[in-house]
Write a protein that holds these residues in place. Structure first.
Motif, PDB file in Angstrom:
ATOM      1  N   GLU A  34       0.784  -1.226   0.000  1.00 43.10           N
ATOM      2  CA  GLU A  34       0.000   0.000   0.000  1.00 43.10           C
ATOM      3  C   GLU A  34       0.822   1.285   0.000  1.00 43.10           C
ATOM      4  N   GLU A  35       2.079   1.221   0.455  1.00 43.47           N
ATOM      5  CA  GLU A  35       2.902   2.426   0.527  1.00 43.47           C
ATOM      6  C   GLU A  35       4.337   2.115   0.121  1.00 43.47           C
ATOM      7  N   ARG A  37       8.447   4.113  -0.594  1.00 49.04           N
ATOM      8  CA  ARG A  37       9.343   5.275  -0.525  1.00 49.04           C
ATOM      9  C   ARG A  37      10.591   4.932  -1.309  1.00 49.04           C
ATOM     10  N   LEU A  47       7.266   9.309  -2.661  1.00 49.94           N
ATOM     11  CA  LEU A  47       6.362   8.565  -1.796  1.00 49.94           C
ATOM     12  C   LEU A  47       5.188   8.097  -2.642  1.00 49.94           C
ATOM     13  N   THR A  49       1.401   5.909  -2.645  1.00 46.16           N
ATOM     14  CA  THR A  49       0.296   5.363  -1.866  1.00 46.16           C
ATOM     15  C   THR A  49      -0.714   4.762  -2.831  1.00 46.16           C
TER      16      THR A  49
END
Length: 95
Positions: A34-35, A37, A47, A49
């Protein structure tokens, strides 16, 4: 400079993971489904998402670096992974 794009796609999680895996060989990367970096050597941080209907991309580009070039690099790479739906619509706005 900080810029954000919300890219509509039903495959946001897949593209997030592909992009992070792709760059993990050369850059500092952390991600899950889901995320994500990605820290670029020039000091830029990306970033990511993933939602059900969009991938949100946030770029933090340091002073003296070309934000437009970094936006294009990201868009080009995502379009390669999303070749079936490319070109993905990127509308960058100030973050």
């Amino acid at each position: 400079m900080r810029s954000v794009a919300s890219v509509p796609t039903a495959h946001a999680s897949r593209y997030l993971q592909q992009l992070c895996k792709h760059w993990s060989h050369k850059m500092d990367v952390a991600f899950d489904a889901e995320e994500g970096r990605i820290d670029f050597p020039n000091g830029t941080r990306m970033l990511l998402t993933a939602a059900d209907d969009a991938l949100t991309v946030t770029l933090e580009v340091p002073d003296g670096e070309d934000a437009g070039r970094m936006q294009q690099v990201v868009a080009d790479h995502l379009d390669r992974f999303a070749f079936r739906e490319a070109p993905l619509p990127f509308e960058w706005r100030p973050g």
